[in-house]
Motif scaffolding. Structure first.
Motif, PDB file in Angstrom:
ATOM      1  N   GLN A  57     -28.266  22.208 -15.759  1.00  0.00           N
ATOM      2  CA  GLN A  57     -29.505  22.092 -15.087  1.00  0.00           C
ATOM      3  C   GLN A  57     -30.653  22.213 -16.058  1.00  0.00           C
ATOM      4  N   GLN A  58     -30.182  23.401 -17.134  1.00  0.00           N
ATOM      5  CA  GLN A  58     -31.380  23.169 -18.079  1.00  0.00           C
ATOM      6  C   GLN A  58     -31.630  22.061 -18.916  1.00  0.00           C
ATOM      7  N   LYS A  59     -30.640  21.014 -18.826  1.00  0.00           N
ATOM      8  CA  LYS A  59     -30.894  19.737 -19.679  1.00  0.00           C
ATOM      9  C   LYS A  59     -31.544  18.676 -18.831  1.00  0.00           C
ATOM     10  N   ALA A  60     -31.883  19.006 -17.384  1.00  0.00           N
ATOM     11  CA  ALA A  60     -32.500  18.124 -16.326  1.00  0.00           C
ATOM     12  C   ALA A  60     -33.736  17.550 -17.147  1.00  0.00           C
ATOM     13  N   TYR A  61     -34.035  16.147 -16.946  1.00  0.00           N
ATOM     14  CA  TYR A  61     -34.992  15.629 -17.380  1.00  0.00           C
ATOM     15  C   TYR A  61     -36.014  15.270 -16.361  1.00  0.00           C
ATOM     16  N   VAL A  62     -36.975  16.209 -15.845  1.00  0.00           N
ATOM     17  CA  VAL A  62     -37.564  15.976 -14.656  1.00  0.00           C
ATOM     18  C   VAL A  62     -39.386  16.001 -14.830  1.00  0.00           C
ATOM     19  N   PRO A  63     -39.768  15.189 -15.776  1.00  0.00           N
ATOM     20  CA  PRO A  63     -41.168  15.324 -15.821  1.00  0.00           C
ATOM     21  C   PRO A  63     -42.020  14.833 -14.490  1.00  0.00           C
ATOM     22  N   TYR A  64     -41.443  14.375 -13.435  1.00  0.00           N
ATOM     23  CA  TYR A  64     -42.311  13.926 -12.191  1.00  0.00           C
ATOM     24  C   TYR A  64     -42.098  14.828 -11.291  1.00  0.00           C
ATOM     25  N   SER A  65     -40.742  15.259 -10.820  1.00  0.00           N
ATOM     26  CA  SER A  65     -40.755  16.326  -9.955  1.00  0.00           C
ATOM     27  C   SER A  65     -40.688  17.691 -10.442  1.00  0.00           C
ATOM     28  N   LYS A  66     -40.290  18.031 -11.622  1.00  0.00           N
ATOM     29  CA  LYS A  66     -40.184  19.032 -12.259  1.00  0.00           C
ATOM     30  C   LYS A  66     -39.055  20.013 -11.590  1.00  0.00           C
ATOM     31  N   PHE A  67     -38.221  19.222 -10.649  1.00  0.00           N
ATOM     32  CA  PHE A  67     -37.192  19.860  -9.856  1.00  0.00           C
ATOM     33  C   PHE A  67     -35.711  19.814 -10.505  1.00  0.00           C
ATOM     34  N   LYS A  68     -35.447  20.603 -11.245  1.00  0.00           N
ATOM     35  CA  LYS A  68     -34.000  20.626 -12.170  1.00  0.00           C
ATOM     36  C   LYS A  68     -32.802  20.887 -11.235  1.00  0.00           C
ATOM     37  N   VAL A  69     -32.089  19.825 -11.394  1.00  0.00           N
ATOM     38  CA  VAL A  69     -30.652  19.982 -10.665  1.00  0.00           C
ATOM     39  C   VAL A  69     -29.393  19.952 -11.618  1.00  0.00           C
ATOM     40  N   GLY A  70     -28.644  20.565 -11.709  1.00  0.00           N
ATOM     41  CA  GLY A  70     -27.203  20.599 -12.559  1.00  0.00           C
ATOM     42  C   GLY A  70     -25.905  20.469 -11.728  1.00  0.00           C
ATOM     43  N   ALA A  71     -25.169  19.935 -12.166  1.00  0.00           N
ATOM     44  CA  ALA A  71     -23.854  19.728 -11.670  1.00  0.00           C
ATOM     45  C   ALA A  71     -22.710  20.039 -12.350  1.00  0.00           C
ATOM     46  N   ALA A  72     -21.487  20.237 -11.964  1.00  0.00           N
ATOM     47  CA  ALA A  72     -20.416  20.401 -12.737  1.00  0.00           C
ATOM     48  C   ALA A  72     -19.104  20.299 -11.736  1.00  0.00           C
ATOM     49  N   LEU A  73     -18.247  19.370 -12.354  1.00  0.00           N
ATOM     50  CA  LEU A  73     -17.038  19.008 -11.435  1.00  0.00           C
ATOM     51  C   LEU A  73     -15.902  19.235 -12.024  1.00  0.00           C
ATOM     52  N   VAL A  74     -14.717  19.626 -11.430  1.00  0.00           N
ATOM     53  CA  VAL A  74     -13.494  19.601 -12.006  1.00  0.00           C
ATOM     54  C   VAL A  74     -12.522  18.687 -11.174  1.00  0.00           C
ATOM     55  N   THR A  75     -11.835  17.893 -11.779  1.00  0.00           N
ATOM     56  CA  THR A  75     -10.994  16.843 -11.461  1.00  0.00           C
ATOM     57  C   THR A  75      -9.656  17.197 -11.028  1.00  0.00           C
ATOM     58  N   GLU A  76      -8.942  16.568 -10.392  1.00  0.00           N
ATOM     59  CA  GLU A  76      -7.507  17.075  -9.864  1.00  0.00           C
ATOM     60  C   GLU A  76      -6.566  17.249 -11.175  1.00  0.00           C
ATOM     61  N   GLU A  77      -7.067  16.624 -12.358  1.00  0.00           N
ATOM     62  CA  GLU A  77      -6.138  16.786 -13.449  1.00  0.00           C
ATOM     63  C   GLU A  77      -6.885  18.011 -14.251  1.00  0.00           C
ATOM     64  N   GLY A  78      -7.742  18.410 -13.851  1.00  0.00           N
ATOM     65  CA  GLY A  78      -8.278  19.504 -14.615  1.00  0.00           C
ATOM     66  C   GLY A  78      -9.279  19.528 -15.593  1.00  0.00           C
ATOM     67  N   ASP A  79      -9.777  18.287 -15.674  1.00  0.00           N
ATOM     68  CA  ASP A  79     -11.144  18.360 -16.769  1.00  0.00           C
ATOM     69  C   ASP A  79     -12.426  18.488 -15.964  1.00  0.00           C
ATOM     70  N   VAL A  80     -13.120  18.906 -16.878  1.00  0.00           N
ATOM     71  CA  VAL A  80     -14.454  19.297 -16.269  1.00  0.00           C
ATOM     72  C   VAL A  80     -15.688  18.380 -17.010  1.00  0.00           C
ATOM     73  N   TYR A  81     -16.643  17.806 -15.964  1.00  0.00           N
ATOM     74  CA  TYR A  81     -17.726  17.056 -16.423  1.00  0.00           C
ATOM     75  C   TYR A  81     -18.841  17.593 -15.727  1.00  0.00           C
ATOM     76  N   THR A  82     -20.013  17.526 -16.528  1.00  0.00           N
ATOM     77  CA  THR A  82     -21.356  18.182 -16.173  1.00  0.00           C
ATOM     78  C   THR A  82     -22.284  16.977 -16.105  1.00  0.00           C
ATOM     79  N   GLY A  83     -23.270  17.151 -15.267  1.00  0.00           N
ATOM     80  CA  GLY A  83     -24.572  16.336 -15.194  1.00  0.00           C
ATOM     81  C   GLY A  83     -25.865  17.087 -14.709  1.00  0.00           C
ATOM     82  N   CYS A  84     -26.790  16.334 -15.305  1.00  0.00           N
ATOM     83  CA  CYS A  84     -28.271  16.854 -14.663  1.00  0.00           C
ATOM     84  C   CYS A  84     -28.868  15.727 -14.104  1.00  0.00           C
TER      85      CYS A  84
END
Ligand code: THU
Length: 134
Positions: free
Chosen positions: A14-41
């Motif tokens: 969430q800290q990495k969100a690029y939100v110059p217009y809404s200023k509304f920061k969102v972060g997500a993190a997922l784990v796959t069935e195989e156990g790998d983790v990926y994140t996003g903003c």
């Protein structure tokens, strides 16, 4: 990867969100069935419509790296319990029919749902299988 750890990853993203217009920061993190983790903003674009949500950033990162199935996705936003938007629910449906969705305010304050709770009577890949057999 336990739930608290996944929420912590979403908060970091969430800290990495690029939100110059809404200023509304969102972060997500997922784990796959195989156990790998990926994140996003979320990433906002000046012409608005190319903007992408945190959930889809994380999911597209995962799929483009070879992941097949989402087990759990945690979402953290600037509102009190930020829920995935309708588009993101449909994208989760594509890669995680049985996924668990965690919406969190903090590692201690979170709610948990199944995708089916947030997107009942959904349309998905199986609906097209018959037409694709010929
Ligand atoms: N947003 C997300 O990243 N995920 C959601 O589930 C809800 C909305 C983003 C999109 C946009 O950058 C900002 O939040 C305001 O809508």
């Amino acid at each position: 990867m336990d739930k608290k750890e996944l929420i912590r990853k979403a908060i970091e993203a969430q800290q990495k969100a690029y939100v110059p217009y809404s200023k509304f920061k969102v972060g997500a993190a997922l784990v796959t069935e195989e156990g790998d983790v990926y994140t996003g903003c979320n990433i906002e674009i000046a012409s608005y419509s190319p903007t992408i949500c945190a959930e889809r950033t994380a999911i597209f990162k995962a799929i483009s790296e070879g992941a097949k199935k989402i087990k759990t996705i945690a979402v953290v936003g600037d509102s009190d319990f930020t829920y995935p938007c309708g588009v993101c629910r449909q994208v989760i449906r594509e890669f995680g029919k049985d996924a668990t969705i965690i919406v969190a305010n903090s590692e201690e304050d979170y709610k948990e749902y199944k995708l089916e709770d947030l997107l009942p009577y959904s349309f998905g890949p199986e609906d097209l299988e018959k037409n694709n057999q010929e």
